[in-house]
Design an enzyme around this catalytic site. Structure first.
Site, PDB file in Angstrom:
ATOM      1  CD  GLN A  99      -2.629  -2.542  10.856  1.00  0.00           C
ATOM      2  OE1 GLN A  99      -3.551  -1.751  10.883  1.00  0.00           O
ATOM      3  NE2 GLN A  99      -1.462  -2.269  11.397  1.00  0.00           N
ATOM      4  CG  HIS A 108       2.251   1.879   4.683  1.00  0.00           C
ATOM      5  ND1 HIS A 108       1.164   2.721   4.602  1.00  0.00           N
ATOM      6  CD2 HIS A 108       1.756   0.670   5.035  1.00  0.00           C
ATOM      7  CE1 HIS A 108       0.057   2.041   4.905  1.00  0.00           C
ATOM      8  NE2 HIS A 108       0.404   0.805   5.165  1.00  0.00           N
ATOM      9  CE  LYS A 164      -2.094  -1.376   3.729  1.00  0.00           C
ATOM     10  NZ  LYS A 164      -1.481  -2.735   3.775  1.00  0.00           N
TER      11      LYS A 164
END
Length: 425
Positions: free
Chosen positions: A223, A41, A16
């Site tokens: 998540q 991330h 992501k």
């Protein structure tokens, strides 16, 4: 760009951060809406790699506004460590980063309680927590006894913090953990509070004003769907809503202001920590995926469990989140496989499952039903044009989209910004 929610469609670690980084160029504001510094991330720009845990990945783009929403729980020490690390790389957060005054604070005793509870758990009762104190902080939020960022701005914060530390020590002692030094923790907390306070703001009003001014907003989830507190493989989940609905409750943005939802998933499946994972491979194929995909947690460094693509999970995530597009990552990790399997259903005790069962004991016993596709055995990691993908790679991607009934929007074939192929977006 339309207001966009980006959601992980598996057990987290889908990539992501990179997709957020790519889409940020077309957005004005990036909002992180749930979780804490249990997320990681990773974004690679040129040869520089950044790992962000609390601060939205959009901070890597100059002049973009970044918001830590009310749905997060914020570790003050972790936050300041990130801000300091970014400053060393000439990335300034002042005037660009805002933290919701309604976000809850992760205190040192939350981490100690988290670790003590996990230490007491045995066998399959272990959750596999990161021990960052996330669960206990959300627990205090739900029981209405947490400390919030707005408390940092009150004159009696020191007294409040001291009282909470003293009360938490009773719990820590009962759990067999390490009792905290009240004076030391209070002093450390007050020093951090002074540094964090300038970033605290009424972000709900800020978002409202920016939206009225026509600014585009990108919502960054942490998540993934299978770790969502309500929809994930409970109890092996996180403590927040990692699905698309969390973007509204975790930021204060009205649902009718959301224009599209993008789901991020890998071209295979991974999971960190405990809990069922039907397609997990414990053989040399799983090890090959882990090695080539560099599958180690950005937050904990733990090796990720690897397996073939699980279309049951992907369809389930699509139904819950209402994805408009997929962003599929790490296709290049499959470059060396002559045959590639895709799980299209589960079987357990003679019953076929087309969706994810709620019972974790059933999910644990589920056996994947596979379809096998031909691989391409060509290097895709340097490609920048979707049309130049090997035909079998295109067929594989098309198959994933067909069986999940979600269109392809972005395809990633490597960690760098340049290794991102825009298709349907």
């Amino acid at each position: 760009m339309p207001n966009t929610v980006l959601v992980g469609a598996q057990w987290g670690d889908e990539g992501k951060g990179k997709i957020i980084d790519v889409l940020t160029r077309e957005s004005d504001v990036v909002v992180r809406y749930q979780g804490g510094n249990n997320a990681g991330h990773t974004v690679k720009v040129g040869e520089q790699q950044y790992v962000l845990h609390l601060i939205p990945s959009g901070i890597l783009h100059e002049e973009k506004v970044c918001i830590i929403g009310n749905g997060l729980v914020v570790d003050l020490a972790g936050l300041m460590a990130e801000i300091d690390e970014l400053a060393e790389l000439d990335i300034k957060c002042e005037g660009r980063l805002y933290i919701s005054d309604r976000a809850h604070i992760v205190m040192p005793y939350h981490r100690e309680i988290d670790a003590a509870r996990e230490a007491r758990a045995k066998g399959n009762k272990k959750i596999g927590t990161t021990k960052r104190g996330i669960g206990p902080t959300y627990g205090d939020k739900v029981t209405r006894r947490g400390l919030r960022m707005i408390d940092l701005c009150s004159g009696d914060f020191e007294a409040k913090a001291r009282q909470h530390i003293e009360e938490a020590n009773c719990v820590i002692e009962a759990l067999g953990g390490q009792v905290l030094d009240v004076d030391e923790v209070t002093a450390d907390t007050m020093a951090l509070a002074a540094r964090v306070r300038p970033y605290v703001a009424d972000t709900i009003s800020l978002l409202k004003d920016m939206s009225k001014a026509g600014k585009s907003v990108l919502f960054e989830g942490a998540q993934g769907t299978m770790l969502d507190i309500d929809f994930g493989s409970y109890p092996y989940v996180t403590s927040s809503n990692a699905t698309a609905g969390g973007a509204c409750t975790g930021s204060g943005m009205s649902p009718n202001k959301i224009d599209r939802v993008i789901g991020v998933l890998k071209a295979y499946t991974t999971r960190v920590g405990e809990g069922p994972m039907p397609t997990e491979l414990t053989d040399e194929v799983g090890e090959q995926l882990r090695k080539k995909g560099a599958e180690f947690g950005a937050t904990t460094g733990r090796p990720r469990r690897c397996g073939w693509f699980d279309a049951v999970v992907a369809r389930y995530a699509a139904a819950i989140n209402g994805f408009d597009y997929w962003a599929i990552t790490k296709l290049d990790v499959l470059d060396d496989h002559e045959k590639i399997k895709v799980c299209v259903a589960y079987e357990c005790d003679g019953k076929r499952y087309e969706t994810v069962p709620a019972d974790p004991d059933v999910l644990e016993k589920c056996v994947p039903v596979y379809e096998e596709l031909d691989g391409w055995c060509e290097d895709t990691s340097e490609l920048t044009d979707y049309a130049k993908l090997p035909e079998n790679a295109k067929k594989y991607v098309d198959y994933l989209c067909e069986i999940t009934e979600v269109k392809l929007g972005i395809l990633s074939v490597g960690p760098k910004r340049s290794a991102t192929l825009r298709v349907g977006i």
